[in-house]
Structures are given as C-alpha cells and as structure tokens.
Design a protein around this motif. Structure first.
Motif, PDB file in Angstrom:
ATOM      1  N   PRO A  31     -30.449  -6.358  35.690  1.00 49.67           N
ATOM      2  CA  PRO A  31     -29.431  -6.700  34.364  1.00 49.67           C
ATOM      3  C   PRO A  31     -29.717  -6.337  32.726  1.00 49.67           C
ATOM      4  N   VAL A  32     -29.195  -5.440  32.588  1.00 50.54           N
ATOM      5  CA  VAL A  32     -29.502  -5.137  31.486  1.00 50.54           C
ATOM      6  C   VAL A  32     -28.727  -6.426  29.650  1.00 50.54           C
ATOM      7  N   LEU A  33     -29.043  -6.203  29.123  1.00 48.76           N
ATOM      8  CA  LEU A  33     -28.329  -6.961  28.145  1.00 48.76           C
ATOM      9  C   LEU A  33     -28.557  -6.190  26.605  1.00 48.76           C
ATOM     10  N   VAL A  34     -26.672  -5.907  26.522  1.00 44.51           N
ATOM     11  CA  VAL A  34     -26.513  -5.038  24.972  1.00 44.51           C
ATOM     12  C   VAL A  34     -26.762  -5.284  24.142  1.00 44.51           C
ATOM     13  N   ASP A  35     -27.352  -5.608  23.135  1.00 45.92           N
ATOM     14  CA  ASP A  35     -27.659  -5.923  21.607  1.00 45.92           C
ATOM     15  C   ASP A  35     -26.634  -4.777  20.801  1.00 45.92           C
ATOM     16  N   LEU A  36     -25.062  -5.554  19.787  1.00 51.31           N
ATOM     17  CA  LEU A  36     -24.469  -4.688  19.052  1.00 51.31           C
ATOM     18  C   LEU A  36     -24.693  -4.992  18.284  1.00 51.31           C
ATOM     19  N   TRP A  37     -25.155  -3.707  17.277  1.00 51.91           N
ATOM     20  CA  TRP A  37     -26.141  -4.550  16.123  1.00 51.91           C
ATOM     21  C   TRP A  37     -25.616  -3.160  14.973  1.00 51.91           C
ATOM     22  N   ALA A  38     -25.753  -3.300  13.672  1.00 51.98           N
ATOM     23  CA  ALA A  38     -25.320  -2.207  12.645  1.00 51.98           C
ATOM     24  C   ALA A  38     -26.879  -2.994  11.570  1.00 51.98           C
ATOM     25  N   GLU A  39     -27.521  -1.945  10.980  1.00 50.75           N
ATOM     26  CA  GLU A  39     -27.797  -1.728  10.260  1.00 50.75           C
ATOM     27  C   GLU A  39     -28.407  -2.933   9.030  1.00 50.75           C
ATOM     28  N   TRP A  40     -26.542  -2.384   8.352  1.00 51.13           N
ATOM     29  CA  TRP A  40     -26.380  -3.417   7.174  1.00 51.13           C
ATOM     30  C   TRP A  40     -26.219  -4.389   7.503  1.00 51.13           C
ATOM     31  N   CYS A  41     -26.395  -5.789   9.072  1.00 55.20           N
ATOM     32  CA  CYS A  41     -26.344  -6.366   9.583  1.00 55.20           C
ATOM     33  C   CYS A  41     -27.628  -7.084   9.427  1.00 55.20           C
ATOM     34  N   ALA A  61     -37.351  -7.702  33.737  1.00 58.23           N
ATOM     35  CA  ALA A  61     -36.433  -8.449  34.466  1.00 58.23           C
ATOM     36  C   ALA A  61     -35.862  -8.355  34.086  1.00 58.23           C
ATOM     37  N   PHE A  62     -35.407  -7.610  32.445  1.00 56.37           N
ATOM     38  CA  PHE A  62     -34.254  -7.662  32.552  1.00 56.37           C
ATOM     39  C   PHE A  62     -34.478  -6.216  31.342  1.00 56.37           C
ATOM     40  N   ARG A  63     -33.323  -5.046  30.949  1.00 61.07           N
ATOM     41  CA  ARG A  63     -33.831  -4.077  29.591  1.00 61.07           C
ATOM     42  C   ARG A  63     -32.768  -4.347  28.930  1.00 61.07           C
ATOM     43  N   LEU A  64     -33.399  -4.272  27.751  1.00 68.69           N
ATOM     44  CA  LEU A  64     -32.539  -4.362  26.422  1.00 68.69           C
ATOM     45  C   LEU A  64     -31.456  -2.979  25.380  1.00 68.69           C
ATOM     46  N   ALA A  65     -30.591  -3.054  26.063  1.00 68.56           N
ATOM     47  CA  ALA A  65     -29.988  -1.994  25.791  1.00 68.56           C
ATOM     48  C   ALA A  65     -29.486  -1.416  23.721  1.00 68.56           C
ATOM     49  N   LYS A  66     -30.087  -1.389  23.115  1.00 68.14           N
ATOM     50  CA  LYS A  66     -29.649  -1.497  21.432  1.00 68.14           C
ATOM     51  C   LYS A  66     -28.333  -0.808  21.565  1.00 68.14           C
TER      52      LYS A  66
END
Length: 289
Positions: A31-41, A61-66
């Motif tokens: 499983p891949v956890l996708v973290d949608l973010w921004a520098e100003w947030c 057990a899961f990978r984190l995609a930024k």
C-alpha cells in the motif's frame, strides 16, 4: 529537488514522471499512502512529520509518497484535491480510502489499522485467515463505538460510509448531513455525497434493459443514455458508464443544463481507479475546452 532525507527509506517524492511506477504499480504489492501538501500550508507541517514517523514505524508495511501540489498540479487535479493536506491510500492500483486535514496521530493510526498491518515476522503456518467484515457487522461495530464515544464525529462519517456500502442510502444521507463542518469537506464525505447524488437519480428509473431498448430505438434519447450511464456506474462498470456521459457531452453538450459534464464530475469523485479517472478527465477536457 527531493524533500525526503535519505534516512527515510519508506518515504519518497511522487511526481508525474514516477507516479505510475512508484505509486500505482508498486501498490499492487505494498500500500502507498499519498500525502498531498504544499510548503505554505501550516497544517501540512503538522501532519507530515506524523506520517513520516508512522512510515518508519511500519517499516515497509506501507510507503509514503509526498506530493507537492504546487510542483505537481496534474497529480493534485487527478485526485480532485480541494484542500490540503489531503491524504489518500492507494492499494492494488486503486484509491481505497483517504482523509483531509491534519488529523491527530491517534486517528491516523486508526485509519491505517483499517487497511495496513504493521511489518512483522512471517505469520505462523496455522494462523487463521483474515475474515472480511460484513456490512452488517461493520454497522454494529460502529454503532457500538459511537454509543461508547458519542463525541467522536469521525466515527459518524465511518457510519455514513458503512450505511452506503450496505445500500441504506437514506440513513447514510442523514448521517452525512449531520456531520460537523470540518468533516463535511473530508475527501470521503465529498465522495459519499457524489455517490448519494447518483443513487438518488435512479429512484423510479427504468431498468437497464429498458434503457438499452430505448437507445436502440432512438440513439439520441439523452435521458435514457444519462440514466444508463448512472446504472452502469452504480453496478460497477465505471468505464461504460462514463462513456455514456461522454457521448452526450460530445453530441449534445448543453442538454439539460450541461448535465453530462456534471455527471462526469460527480462520477470522478466516486471511482477508486485513479488511472481511469485521469484518462476520462483528459477526454472530458478535450470536449469541453
């Protein structure tokens, strides 16, 4: 330039260039956890370290995609991001679940526990196979949890989703309408709202066979095409349903105040297959613009 330190082997920057390989294909095995973010947030700065800590703790057990939404606007659009941070879990090549906002660590652990098992040694040979929870069992479990902790609003969102999975659309709508403002914009709540909208449009609608017969008789029966598209979506044939809406958009774009475009947008919010949604978004855009 990468934002991920080399000391975090289970965390990586996701881009358009590596998304198919590192997220979609990789999720077939992990499983891949996708973290949608921004520098100003600012909330992103709170959430990001928690996710990275959990990725290290779960040890593969899961990978984190930024995903930096400023740099990767195409990916942000593909996921239909309306606010950040937004987090989605991709498993078996599809979006399985998600949430919006900087949830506390305890709630994120509960979210992960529903879908990911922490890495451990090999399971015992005589270990019993995991039994999938039935819709009724899920409803009973959530109702008991809410009775024990009535102030935990996120449990009520889980209940609304479980009611929808059980086909109980009216109670699901009631629970959705009662959610507090911070959860009403959660990615799962937005998706549920679109699912309910589609389900309501089929109240009193003809059967699939009747709709196909009407289209065979009159290829420009837009109402029949519209309802057929909804039926196909609800019954699991997403691509065929989207094709019906695209056909209306191509041939009678302004029919019923542009309903075909509205149907497509609502459908995109309900479909788990991110690749399929991206493909049909492009096809819609080519017709609209």
């Amino acid at each position: 330039m990468s934002t991920v330190p080399p000391s975090q082997p289970h965390v990586f920057d996701a881009t358009v260039a590596n998304f198919e390989t590192e997220v979609l294909k990789a999720s077939l095995t992990t499983p891949v956890l996708v973290d949608l973010w921004a520098e100003w947030c600012e909330p992103c700065k709170t959430l990001g370290p928690i996710l990275e800590k959990l990725a290290a703790e779960y040890n593969g057990a899961f990978r984190l995609a930024k995903v930096d939404v400023e740099a990767e606007q195409q990916l942000a659009a593909m996921f239909g991001v309306r606010s950040i941070p937004t987090v989605v879990l991709v498993k078996d090549g599809q979006v399985l679940d998600g949430f919006a906002g900087a949830m506390p660590e305890g709630q994120i652990r509960e979210f992960l526990a529903r879908h990911v098992q922490p890495a451990a040694g090999e399971p015992a040979e005589d270990a019993a196979p995991e039994v999938e929870e039935s819709a009724e069992d899920a409803l009973n479990r959530l109702q008991q949890a809410i009775a024990a902790e009535p102030d935990r609003a996120e449990l009520k969102l889980d209940l609304a989703l479980a009611l929808m999975r059980a086909g109980k659309t009216e109670p699901a709508q009631a629970e959705l309408d009662a959610l507090p403002a911070n959860l009403a914009t959660d990615a799962r709540a937005v998706r549920l709202r679109s699912q309910l909208e589609l389900a309501r449009s089929l109240e009193g609608a003809p059967s699939m066979a009747e709709l196909r017969a009407r289209i065979d008789t009159n290829d420009a029966d837009w109402e029949a095409r519209d309802l057929l598209g909804v039926r196909l979506l609800v019954e699991g044939d997403a691509a065929a349903g989207l094709d019906q809406f695209l056909d209306i958009l191509k041939r009678q774009r302004d029919w019923n105040d542009g309903r075909a475009k509205k149907r497509l947008l609502a459908a995109f919010a309900t479909i788990d297959d991110a690749v399929l949604v991206s493909q049909y978004r492009r096809r819609m855009s080519s017709l609209v613009f």
